[in-house]
Design a protein around this motif. Sequence first.
Motif, short mmCIF file in Angstrom:
data_model
loop_
_atom_site.label_atom_id
_atom_site.label_comp_id
_atom_site.label_asym_id
_atom_site.label_seq_id
_atom_site.Cartn_x
_atom_site.Cartn_y
_atom_site.Cartn_z
N GLU A 1 0.84 -1.19 0.00
CA GLU A 1 0.00 0.00 0.00
C GLU A 1 0.88 1.24 0.00
N LEU A 2 0.49 2.24 -0.80
CA LEU A 2 1.20 3.51 -0.83
C LEU A 2 0.22 4.59 -0.37
N VAL A 3 0.50 5.15 0.80
CA VAL A 3 -0.31 6.23 1.36
C VAL A 3 0.37 7.54 0.98
N VAL A 4 -0.31 8.37 0.20
CA VAL A 4 0.28 9.59 -0.31
C VAL A 4 0.09 10.73 0.69
N TYR A 5 1.20 11.40 0.99
CA TYR A 5 1.20 12.51 1.94
C TYR A 5 1.72 13.75 1.22
N PRO A 6 0.83 14.62 0.71
CA PRO A 6 1.29 15.82 0.01
C PRO A 6 2.02 16.77 0.96
N MET A 7 3.10 17.35 0.49
CA MET A 7 3.85 18.33 1.28
C MET A 7 4.67 19.20 0.35
N SER A 8 5.03 20.36 0.83
CA SER A 8 5.90 21.24 0.05
C SER A 8 7.31 20.68 0.07
N PHE A 9 8.13 21.17 -0.86
CA PHE A 9 9.51 20.70 -0.89
C PHE A 9 10.24 21.10 0.38
N ALA A 10 9.93 22.28 0.93
CA ALA A 10 10.55 22.71 2.18
C ALA A 10 10.19 21.75 3.31
N GLN A 11 8.91 21.33 3.37
CA GLN A 11 8.49 20.37 4.38
C GLN A 11 9.21 19.04 4.19
N GLN A 12 9.36 18.64 2.94
CA GLN A 12 10.03 17.38 2.65
C GLN A 12 11.47 17.42 3.12
N LEU A 13 12.15 18.53 2.88
CA LEU A 13 13.53 18.65 3.34
C LEU A 13 13.62 18.64 4.86
N ASN A 14 12.70 19.32 5.52
CA ASN A 14 12.69 19.30 6.99
C ASN A 14 12.55 17.88 7.51
N SER A 15 11.67 17.13 6.88
CA SER A 15 11.48 15.74 7.29
C SER A 15 12.69 14.90 6.94
N TYR A 16 13.26 15.14 5.76
CA TYR A 16 14.43 14.39 5.30
C TYR A 16 15.58 14.52 6.28
N TYR A 17 15.80 15.74 6.76
CA TYR A 17 16.90 15.99 7.70
C TYR A 17 16.48 15.87 9.16
#
Length: 682
Positions: free
Chosen positions: A516-532
């Motif tokens: 299952e792939l649950v899609v979580y939309p986010m801005s690129f800035a949010q993605q980077l915050n989560s990534y780091y």
Amino acid sequence: MNGKRTLSILLALLLAMSAALPLHALAEDADDEEFYIPTDTEIALEGRPAKDEILHVTVGNPNKVKGNFFTRLLGNNTSDIDVRSMIHGYDLIVWDIQPEFITDPQVVKDLKKTAAGDNTLYTVTIADDLVYNDGETQITAADYVFSLLLFSSKEMAQLGGDISVYNHIVGWDEYSTGKAKTLSGVRLISPTEFSVEIKAECLPYFYELSYLSVEPFPISVIAPGCKVADDGKGAYITNEKKGKNIFTAELLEKTVMDPETGYMSSPALSCGPYKFLSWDSDAGTVEFEINHFYKGNYEGVKPYIDEITLVYAPTATMVDRLASGEVNLLNKCVDGTVILDAIGRQMDDVKNYNYARLGYGYLAVSCEKGPQQFPAVRQAIACSFDTDRFVDEYLMGFGMPVYGYYGLGQWMTMAVSGTLRPEGISEAEEAKWDELTLDNLDTYDYDLERAVQLLEDDGWVLNAQGKAYKNGIRYKQLEDGTLMPLSFVYALTDDSRASLMVRDMLQESFAVIGAELVVYPMSFAQQLNSYYRSEGVREYDLAFMGTNFVSTFDPYMTFSETADANSAMNTSGLYDEQLVQSAYAMHSTQPLDLLGFVTNWVSFQERYNQILPTIPLYSNVYFDFSSDWLQNYSIASRTNWPDAILYAFWAEPKAEEEPDGEDDMMDDENTMDLSGDDIIIE
């Protein structure tokens, strides 16, 4: 087709990335000795015309700036890196050619290397004419020492910074934890002299001189009321006046992290080729103007263009903005539709440049949690993603799949492909180079049956009730008896065509294999915050990402046991002892032992390919497009557009002479012929 030959065909197009000692490109030299073309450096130093007006250039980039204009210790968005390259400078050490570092002669007057017991001591003397961009604030040895102290401090760590970058310095362990007041391995000797002592256990190191890489930063702005001192036992930060210690994380929260005035997003006092003027966080626009007090880079080149604006250029509109003149330079175009659109319009006043990427595109995986913590699951995901189809549809031929932690533009990749060889080697040595190959890497071809087999062998054979799996979502029983669903949260950035394509392709395959792939939309800035992990636990399991490797390709710093699996440094969240050992073998190769380094690099890639800390997708050829008024912009031989634009100038292009006949026609050196075997990327 043989993998090495396929890679060689592509890399043969891109020899300009590496045409320098101690490596040389395997290409024929021009026969006409009388025909001399000056280098971009020679043009920048002697051939640029005088200006009679203020020059302004607008640069468009598809990656929106995040606002980290201070240090990579707090994150590394590629556009933020570009901003830092524009406004910061005077690093002691520069990356002259792949893979060699040198001191910057504009900055370093003298460098002495001596033994300090089992350790190694470097004593640096800097030039006495360095100033910040206000033309008044002098840069002294204390500014460099302040940077070393700041980026090794517990206070910086409390801001979320990864302070391990200087853990090779004697006394770092005690200082970084607050157990010691001083950083004993750093000594402030005079206004122009300081020393750095390197731990014996941190040598040998292939990039040894890079241990001294440091830029100066103004203590008066970042830690007002503080100064650098040295009482004979090491350097430290103290108050200018006696009283309660004011160098605290709370101070840095205000002076660095404040969104309105902090040095992170408003670094007005700096020492690079350009001054930072302003930043519009919503629009993603950064304004710069020339720093007239900049001495020049390591080759003595000073900026020519007076004003530069960096703008966010979404792929959907970037070519239109170039065609209208709203943008003068498009940087790092990846999407094949954009590249073909720009080339297909045949705009006479637009030039294009292509160059191999030093990085790769990949599926980021949060290996510290969820079903993706299991290697077999990551392998199954790799088999469930049709990389060839993605490369064809997204890159449209301007790239190729990769199967490890590497990019097409890296000198190691070129060496393994046979495109580069060290100069002056014997036939026996050349034979050893020829034995190196990436052909042993698993290509994880699109194979849903193999994906299912990998999952079943790993125990994903149950349904939600703990019964035998038949359809729907697979489950696995963990050691504690709980059932884990084969479900993944995917971080989707809506403005990214590639991210949308990855989502669609994963959903299509996951429906077949029982995931299952649950899609979580986010801005690129949010993605980077989560990534780091800026705010702790990551919000996603999978995300489409891209990265460009730094000149010191040293994955040991990322995957070693000293890099906490939950830190910003270890973005995979994975620790694997065998991977660390292979990374350390690279790390500890003797400087300039090129064959030894690449041999260890191949071993590292083979282990990476087995356990997949990320799921590699592709590396590509970047395209830049510019107005033909922008001249001497040699991006292929430079690290990034800020480096390349330093050499450029703005002037009306000379009219080209018409060829005498069809046999004499030659392709423009800045265009890529889309019809010949020499340029087709297979």
